[in-house]
Design a protein around this motif. Structure first.
Motif, mmCIF file in Angstrom:
data_model
loop_
_atom_site.group_PDB
_atom_site.id
_atom_site.type_symbol
_atom_site.label_atom_id
_atom_site.label_comp_id
_atom_site.label_asym_id
_atom_site.label_seq_id
_atom_site.Cartn_x
_atom_site.Cartn_y
_atom_site.Cartn_z
ATOM 1 N N ALA A 47 20.644 -15.097 -15.146
ATOM 2 C CA ALA A 47 20.101 -13.520 -15.516
ATOM 3 C C ALA A 47 18.686 -13.095 -15.008
ATOM 4 C CB ALA A 47 20.669 -13.054 -16.857
ATOM 5 N N GLY A 48 18.509 -12.214 -14.169
ATOM 6 C CA GLY A 48 17.143 -11.744 -13.889
ATOM 7 C C GLY A 48 16.858 -12.376 -12.501
ATOM 8 N N THR A 49 17.835 -13.244 -12.077
ATOM 9 C CA THR A 49 17.314 -14.113 -10.702
ATOM 10 C C THR A 49 17.881 -13.291 -9.490
ATOM 11 O OG1 THR A 49 17.687 -16.002 -12.196
ATOM 12 C CG2 THR A 49 17.579 -16.340 -9.715
ATOM 13 N N THR A 50 17.125 -13.404 -8.573
ATOM 14 C CA THR A 50 17.646 -12.978 -7.102
ATOM 15 C C THR A 50 18.706 -13.581 -6.485
ATOM 16 O OG1 THR A 50 15.762 -13.943 -5.851
ATOM 17 C CG2 THR A 50 15.358 -11.941 -6.839
ATOM 18 N N GLY A 51 19.447 -13.158 -5.496
ATOM 19 C CA GLY A 51 20.284 -13.794 -4.786
ATOM 20 C C GLY A 51 19.629 -14.617 -4.076
ATOM 21 N N ALA A 52 18.358 -14.563 -3.568
ATOM 22 C CA ALA A 52 17.827 -15.518 -2.825
ATOM 23 C C ALA A 52 17.641 -16.717 -3.502
ATOM 24 C CB ALA A 52 16.410 -14.906 -2.069
ATOM 25 N N VAL A 53 17.228 -16.426 -4.881
ATOM 26 C CA VAL A 53 16.821 -17.648 -5.672
ATOM 27 C C VAL A 53 17.996 -18.493 -5.943
ATOM 28 C CG1 VAL A 53 16.138 -18.431 -7.984
ATOM 29 C CG2 VAL A 53 14.845 -16.909 -6.620
ATOM 30 N N ASP A 100 0.916 -1.265 -0.096
ATOM 31 C CA ASP A 100 0.144 0.056 0.198
ATOM 32 C C ASP A 100 0.918 1.228 -0.062
ATOM 33 O OD1 ASP A 100 -1.747 2.088 1.468
ATOM 34 O OD2 ASP A 100 -3.160 0.688 0.927
ATOM 35 N N ALA A 101 0.648 2.140 -0.883
ATOM 36 C CA ALA A 101 1.167 3.516 -0.798
ATOM 37 C C ALA A 101 1.537 4.212 0.528
ATOM 38 C CB ALA A 101 0.699 4.330 -1.775
ATOM 39 N N ALA A 102 0.677 4.178 1.340
ATOM 40 C CA ALA A 102 0.520 4.656 2.661
ATOM 41 C C ALA A 102 1.792 4.006 3.406
ATOM 42 C CB ALA A 102 -0.664 4.539 3.503
ATOM 43 N N ILE A 103 2.401 2.940 3.284
ATOM 44 C CA ILE A 103 3.313 2.363 4.033
ATOM 45 C C ILE A 103 4.563 3.011 3.591
ATOM 46 C CG2 ILE A 103 4.677 0.129 4.523
ATOM 47 C CD1 ILE A 103 1.983 -1.331 4.171
ATOM 48 N N GLY A 104 4.982 3.087 2.363
ATOM 49 C CA GLY A 104 5.945 3.752 1.617
ATOM 50 C C GLY A 104 6.185 5.132 2.274
ATOM 51 N N ARG A 105 5.128 5.902 2.321
ATOM 52 C CA ARG A 105 5.115 7.066 2.908
ATOM 53 C C ARG A 105 5.681 7.181 4.286
ATOM 54 N NH1 ARG A 105 0.127 7.524 -0.290
ATOM 55 N NH2 ARG A 105 -0.888 7.260 1.715
ATOM 56 N N ARG A 106 5.548 6.393 5.106
ATOM 57 C CA ARG A 106 5.988 6.186 6.476
ATOM 58 C C ARG A 106 7.738 6.166 6.466
ATOM 59 N NH1 ARG A 106 1.054 6.269 6.623
ATOM 60 N NH2 ARG A 106 -0.234 5.942 8.421
ATOM 61 N N PHE A 107 8.442 6.001 5.098
ATOM 62 C CA PHE A 107 9.804 6.043 5.321
ATOM 63 C C PHE A 107 10.324 7.184 4.345
ATOM 64 C CE2 PHE A 107 8.113 1.709 5.981
ATOM 65 C CZ PHE A 107 9.028 1.127 7.064
ATOM 66 N N ALA A 108 11.123 7.717 5.269
ATOM 67 C CA ALA A 108 12.002 8.779 4.540
ATOM 68 C C ALA A 108 12.879 8.553 3.381
ATOM 69 C CB ALA A 108 12.724 9.714 5.520
ATOM 70 N N PHE A 109 13.412 7.608 3.422
ATOM 71 C CA PHE A 109 14.510 6.816 2.407
ATOM 72 C C PHE A 109 13.882 5.676 1.893
ATOM 73 C CE2 PHE A 109 16.834 9.516 5.709
ATOM 74 C CZ PHE A 109 17.256 10.633 4.839
ATOM 75 N N HIS A 110 14.212 5.518 0.484
ATOM 76 C CA HIS A 110 13.787 4.415 -0.248
ATOM 77 C C HIS A 110 15.206 4.181 -1.076
ATOM 78 C CE1 HIS A 110 9.385 4.471 0.240
ATOM 79 N NE2 HIS A 110 9.883 5.699 0.623
ATOM 80 N N LEU A 111 15.762 2.931 -0.561
ATOM 81 C CA LEU A 111 17.013 2.538 -1.551
ATOM 82 C C LEU A 111 16.785 1.333 -2.397
ATOM 83 C CD1 LEU A 111 19.407 2.443 1.742
ATOM 84 C CD2 LEU A 111 19.121 4.291 -0.088
ATOM 85 N N PRO A 112 16.890 1.639 -3.579
ATOM 86 C CA PRO A 112 16.427 0.384 -4.376
ATOM 87 C C PRO A 112 17.591 -0.797 -4.412
ATOM 88 C CG PRO A 112 17.535 2.149 -5.656
ATOM 89 C CD PRO A 112 17.411 2.714 -4.232
ATOM 90 N N MET A 113 17.238 -2.195 -4.526
ATOM 91 C CA MET A 113 18.004 -3.082 -4.437
ATOM 92 C C MET A 113 18.098 -3.932 -5.922
ATOM 93 S SD MET A 113 19.598 -3.107 -1.374
ATOM 94 C CE MET A 113 20.187 -4.734 -1.264
ATOM 95 N N PRO A 114 18.737 -3.325 -6.865
ATOM 96 C CA PRO A 114 18.578 -3.880 -8.135
ATOM 97 C C PRO A 114 19.016 -5.614 -8.014
ATOM 98 C CG PRO A 114 20.759 -2.668 -7.987
ATOM 99 C CD PRO A 114 19.916 -2.355 -6.740
ATOM 100 N N LEU A 115 18.528 -6.171 -9.183
ATOM 101 C CA LEU A 115 18.875 -7.637 -9.363
ATOM 102 C C LEU A 115 20.331 -7.768 -9.433
ATOM 103 C CD1 LEU A 115 16.021 -8.856 -11.597
ATOM 104 C CD2 LEU A 115 16.378 -9.340 -9.128
ATOM 105 N N PRO A 116 21.222 -8.731 -8.957
ATOM 106 C CA PRO A 116 22.620 -8.866 -9.049
ATOM 107 C C PRO A 116 23.106 -9.154 -10.645
ATOM 108 C CG PRO A 116 21.626 -11.120 -8.137
ATOM 109 C CD PRO A 116 20.469 -10.040 -8.467
ATOM 110 N N ASP A 117 24.377 -8.370 -10.960
ATOM 111 C CA ASP A 117 24.783 -8.517 -12.215
ATOM 112 C C ASP A 117 25.367 -9.805 -12.157
ATOM 113 O OD1 ASP A 117 27.162 -7.827 -11.055
ATOM 114 O OD2 ASP A 117 27.530 -6.015 -11.555
ATOM 115 N N ALA A 118 26.013 -9.910 -13.571
ATOM 116 C CA ALA A 118 26.768 -11.292 -13.784
ATOM 117 C C ALA A 118 27.886 -11.420 -12.866
ATOM 118 C CB ALA A 118 27.155 -11.066 -15.285
ATOM 119 N N ALA A 119 28.608 -10.307 -12.780
ATOM 120 C CA ALA A 119 29.693 -10.759 -11.761
ATOM 121 C C ALA A 119 29.335 -11.020 -10.275
ATOM 122 C CB ALA A 119 30.760 -9.505 -11.807
ATOM 123 N N LEU A 120 28.274 -10.480 -9.970
ATOM 124 C CA LEU A 120 27.703 -10.823 -8.651
ATOM 125 C C LEU A 120 27.061 -11.935 -8.548
ATOM 126 C CD1 LEU A 120 27.294 -10.060 -5.472
ATOM 127 C CD2 LEU A 120 25.294 -8.649 -6.293
#
Length: 177
Positions: A75-81, A28-48
């Motif tokens: 490619a396109g897979t998360t570190g968790a996967v 819900d957008a209201a949850i996001g508004r409760r946080f002052a900072f938003h840090l994107p966590m991109p998918l890992p690149d080939a080296a990672l």
């Protein structure tokens, strides 16, 4: 959502709240508004991805594994996967009394994880075989699939052709997706 918002709002001003999600679009957008900072966590690149595969497989990595190919196919897979695929493959190796994971099993698990992430429903072995062949034809040759599933290459060819026919709507009641 209401309970979460109320609990966030009830925190004292001296509290620092850090949260993470892998489905920001579902919040819900209201949850996001409760946080002052938003840090994107991109998918890992080939080296990672290569580093993650090496870290999670560790001493269970098969000799001569092609890390570049593994990274490319993930490619396109998360570190968790990647972690999940490695842990499953290692668990299977341990239960089988093997010192390393089987390379074909590792790639099979990655392929199935990719299918799941793409919303593919593979409810039969035949669908699994067809998906793997389509997903990574160089890795999953007819011979390799035959060895993995204890079928002749002729049977594997028939399975793949039947699944292609089903996906094209040539079979009655064919709707997999």
């Amino acid at each position: 959502v209401i309970a979460l918002l109320q609990n966030i709002d009830a925190l004292p001003d001296s509290t620092i709240l850090v949260a993470a999600t892998n489905h920001e679009q579902l919040l819900d957008a209201a949850i996001g508004r409760r946080f002052a900072f938003h840090l994107p966590m991109p998918l890992p690149d080939a080296a990672l991805r290569t580093t993650l595969w090496q870290r999670w497989l560790d001493s269970y990595a098969p000799d001569g594994i092609d890390w570049a190919e593994l990274s490319h196919l993930s490619a396109g897979t998360t570190g968790a996967v990647i972690e999940h695929v490695c842990m499953d493959a290692k668990r299977t190796a341990i239960l089988a009394g093997q010192p390393v994971v089987e390379e074909s099993d590792l790639y099979r698990r990655l392929g199935l994880a990719q299918a799941l992430a793409m919303g593919e429903r593979l409810s039969t072995t035949e669908q699994e075989i067809a998906w793997l062949r389509q997903w990574a034809p160089d890795r999953f040759s007819l011979r390799a699939l035959g060895a993995m599933y204890s079928h002749s290459t002729r049977k594997i060819t028939g399975i793949i052709q039947a699944e292609k026919g089903e996906n094209n709507g040539n079979k009655k009641g064919a709707s997999r997706r």
